[in-house]
Design a protein around this motif. Structure first.
Motif, PDB file in Angstrom:
ATOM      1  N   LEU A   1       1.227  -1.147   0.030  1.00 17.64           N
ATOM      2  CA  LEU A   1      -0.257   0.321  -0.227  1.00 17.64           C
ATOM      3  C   LEU A   1       0.825   0.884   0.222  1.00 17.64           C
ATOM      4  CD1 LEU A   1      -3.186  -1.137   2.968  1.00 17.64           C
ATOM      5  CD2 LEU A   1      -2.860  -1.077  -0.356  1.00 17.64           C
ATOM      6  N   THR A   2       0.720   2.224  -0.516  1.00 20.94           N
ATOM      7  CA  THR A   2       0.507   3.450  -0.867  1.00 20.94           C
ATOM      8  C   THR A   2       0.673   4.483   1.221  1.00 20.94           C
ATOM      9  OG1 THR A   2      -0.947   4.499  -1.727  1.00 20.94           O
ATOM     10  CG2 THR A   2       0.826   3.402  -3.156  1.00 20.94           C
ATOM     11  N   SER A   3       1.182   5.176   0.815  1.00 17.87           N
ATOM     12  CA  SER A   3       0.199   6.061   2.290  1.00 17.87           C
ATOM     13  C   SER A   3      -0.951   5.778   3.085  1.00 17.87           C
ATOM     14  CB  SER A   3       1.259   7.920   2.002  1.00 17.87           C
ATOM     15  OG  SER A   3       0.379   8.346   1.093  1.00 17.87           O
ATOM     16  N   PRO A   4      -1.133   6.318   1.700  1.00 20.37           N
ATOM     17  CA  PRO A   4      -3.093   5.735   2.190  1.00 20.37           C
ATOM     18  C   PRO A   4      -3.281   5.480   3.401  1.00 20.37           C
ATOM     19  CG  PRO A   4      -2.920   6.644  -0.061  1.00 20.37           C
ATOM     20  CD  PRO A   4      -1.230   6.188   0.227  1.00 20.37           C
ATOM     21  N   GLY A   5      -2.555   3.905   2.923  1.00 22.57           N
ATOM     22  CA  GLY A   5      -2.560   2.804   3.391  1.00 22.57           C
ATOM     23  C   GLY A   5      -2.411   3.030   4.904  1.00 22.57           C
ATOM     24  N   SER A   6      -1.373   4.338   5.095  1.00 20.73           N
ATOM     25  CA  SER A   6      -1.644   4.106   6.830  1.00 20.73           C
ATOM     26  C   SER A   6      -2.440   5.382   7.812  1.00 20.73           C
ATOM     27  CB  SER A   6      -0.165   5.164   6.830  1.00 20.73           C
ATOM     28  OG  SER A   6       0.025   6.055   5.865  1.00 20.73           O
ATOM     29  N   GLU A   7      -3.334   6.093   6.613  1.00 16.85           N
ATOM     30  CA  GLU A   7      -4.167   6.861   7.258  1.00 16.85           C
ATOM     31  C   GLU A   7      -5.643   6.599   6.865  1.00 16.85           C
ATOM     32  OE1 GLU A   7      -3.816  10.171   3.887  1.00 16.85           O
ATOM     33  OE2 GLU A   7      -2.213  10.447   3.917  1.00 16.85           O
ATOM     34  N   LEU A   8      -5.351   5.234   6.712  1.00 14.18           N
ATOM     35  CA  LEU A   8      -6.953   4.335   6.047  1.00 14.18           C
ATOM     36  C   LEU A   8      -6.888   3.259   7.372  1.00 14.18           C
ATOM     37  CD1 LEU A   8      -7.838   5.041   3.197  1.00 14.18           C
ATOM     38  CD2 LEU A   8      -8.896   6.512   4.437  1.00 14.18           C
ATOM     39  N   GLU A   9      -6.007   2.924   8.053  1.00 14.70           N
ATOM     40  CA  GLU A   9      -5.243   1.807   8.492  1.00 14.70           C
ATOM     41  C   GLU A   9      -6.707   1.553   9.357  1.00 14.70           C
ATOM     42  OE1 GLU A   9      -2.681  -0.094  12.520  1.00 14.70           O
ATOM     43  OE2 GLU A   9      -2.463   1.632  11.304  1.00 14.70           O
ATOM     44  N   ASP A  10      -6.751   2.209  10.239  1.00 10.91           N
ATOM     45  CA  ASP A  10      -8.673   2.163  11.245  1.00 10.91           C
ATOM     46  C   ASP A  10      -9.626   1.459  10.056  1.00 10.91           C
ATOM     47  OD1 ASP A  10      -7.354   2.742  13.861  1.00 10.91           O
ATOM     48  OD2 ASP A  10      -8.022   4.695  13.409  1.00 10.91           O
ATOM     49  N   GLN A  11     -10.022   2.169   9.075  1.00 14.10           N
ATOM     50  CA  GLN A  11     -10.523   1.568   7.981  1.00 14.10           C
ATOM     51  C   GLN A  11     -10.551   0.162   7.206  1.00 14.10           C
ATOM     52  OE1 GLN A  11      -9.860   4.896   8.312  1.00 14.10           O
ATOM     53  NE2 GLN A  11     -10.853   6.215   7.520  1.00 14.10           N
ATOM     54  N   ILE A  12      -8.992  -0.361   7.254  1.00 10.16           N
ATOM     55  CA  ILE A  12      -9.228  -1.067   7.204  1.00 10.16           C
ATOM     56  C   ILE A  12      -8.711  -2.522   8.427  1.00 10.16           C
ATOM     57  CG2 ILE A  12      -6.811  -2.640   5.719  1.00 10.16           C
ATOM     58  CD1 ILE A  12      -5.842  -0.346   4.890  1.00 10.16           C
ATOM     59  N   ILE A  13      -8.838  -2.321   9.110  1.00 10.33           N
ATOM     60  CA  ILE A  13      -8.952  -2.979  10.288  1.00 10.33           C
ATOM     61  C   ILE A  13     -10.625  -3.476  10.761  1.00 10.33           C
ATOM     62  CG2 ILE A  13      -8.722  -3.443  12.769  1.00 10.33           C
ATOM     63  CD1 ILE A  13      -6.048  -2.150  12.357  1.00 10.33           C
ATOM     64  N   GLU A  14     -11.323  -2.244  10.341  1.00  5.56           N
ATOM     65  CA  GLU A  14     -13.085  -2.388  10.433  1.00  5.56           C
ATOM     66  C   GLU A  14     -13.332  -3.028   9.665  1.00  5.56           C
ATOM     67  OE1 GLU A  14     -16.538   0.943  10.510  1.00  5.56           O
ATOM     68  OE2 GLU A  14     -14.479   1.220  10.671  1.00  5.56           O
ATOM     69  N   ALA A  15     -12.553  -3.145   8.266  1.00  4.46           N
ATOM     70  CA  ALA A  15     -13.395  -3.633   7.070  1.00  4.46           C
ATOM     71  C   ALA A  15     -12.543  -5.070   7.444  1.00  4.46           C
ATOM     72  CB  ALA A  15     -12.762  -3.106   5.554  1.00  4.46           C
ATOM     73  N   ALA A  16     -11.282  -5.721   7.503  1.00  4.43           N
ATOM     74  CA  ALA A  16     -10.942  -6.688   8.384  1.00  4.43           C
ATOM     75  C   ALA A  16     -12.033  -7.826   9.074  1.00  4.43           C
ATOM     76  CB  ALA A  16      -9.641  -7.185   8.177  1.00  4.43           C
ATOM     77  N   GLU A  17     -11.979  -6.552   9.925  1.00  2.00           N
ATOM     78  CA  GLU A  17     -12.880  -7.437  11.152  1.00  2.00           C
ATOM     79  C   GLU A  17     -14.681  -7.525  10.935  1.00  2.00           C
ATOM     80  OE1 GLU A  17     -11.966  -4.840  14.491  1.00  2.00           O
ATOM     81  OE2 GLU A  17     -10.190  -5.798  14.779  1.00  2.00           O
ATOM     82  N   GLY A  18     -14.937  -6.548   9.762  1.00  2.00           N
ATOM     83  CA  GLY A  18     -16.770  -6.772   9.353  1.00  2.00           C
ATOM     84  C   GLY A  18     -16.473  -8.547   8.313  1.00  2.00           C
ATOM     85  N   CYS A  19     -15.632  -8.463   7.994  1.00  2.00           N
ATOM     86  CA  CYS A  19     -16.012  -8.894   6.484  1.00  2.00           C
ATOM     87  C   CYS A  19     -16.246 -10.448   7.719  1.00  2.00           C
ATOM     88  CB  CYS A  19     -14.551  -9.956   5.907  1.00  2.00           C
ATOM     89  SG  CYS A  19     -14.703 -10.778   4.688  1.00  2.00           S
ATOM     90  N   PRO A  20     -17.554 -10.819   7.098  1.00  2.00           N
ATOM     91  CA  PRO A  20     -18.169 -12.238   7.394  1.00  2.00           C
ATOM     92  C   PRO A  20     -17.639 -14.260   6.867  1.00  2.00           C
ATOM     93  CG  PRO A  20     -19.439 -11.403   5.698  1.00  2.00           C
ATOM     94  CD  PRO A  20     -18.661 -10.551   5.536  1.00  2.00           C
TER      95      PRO A  20
END
Length: 83
Positions: free
Chosen positions: A55-74
């Motif tokens: 991931l480019t730098s937006p990956g670090s800016e969006l860390e909380d949302q990426i984790i939320e997506a991973a945790e919310g994946c059924p």
């Protein structure tokens, strides 16, 4: 440490939960989920099932949302790695 890589393992059910949680990174199509080219170090967009995607730098800016997506994946197919 920020998220450096993210990927989608086989088994996506295209439920749209990841795109709802983090539309800047995930895009759901009729038959799969993609990691958007805008946040990938290789600037391509595909199903990302062949391996980890840097991931480019937006990956670090969006860390909380990426984790939320991973945790919310059924089906728990969204994975990430901190670097």
């Amino acid at each position: 440490m920020a998220i450096a890589k993210v990927w989608i393992e086989d088994g996506c059910i295209v439920c749209n939960a990841c795109e709802t949680a983090c539309p800047e990174v995930f895009r759901v199509t009729e038959d799969s989920c993609h990691i958007r080219a805008e946040v990938r170090t290789d600037a391509t967009e595909d199903t990302n099932m062949e391996g980890k995607v840097g991931l480019t730098s937006p990956g670090s800016e969006l860390e909380d949302q990426i984790i939320e997506a991973a945790e919310g994946c059924p089906v728990e197919v969204i994975k990430y790695e901190k670097g």
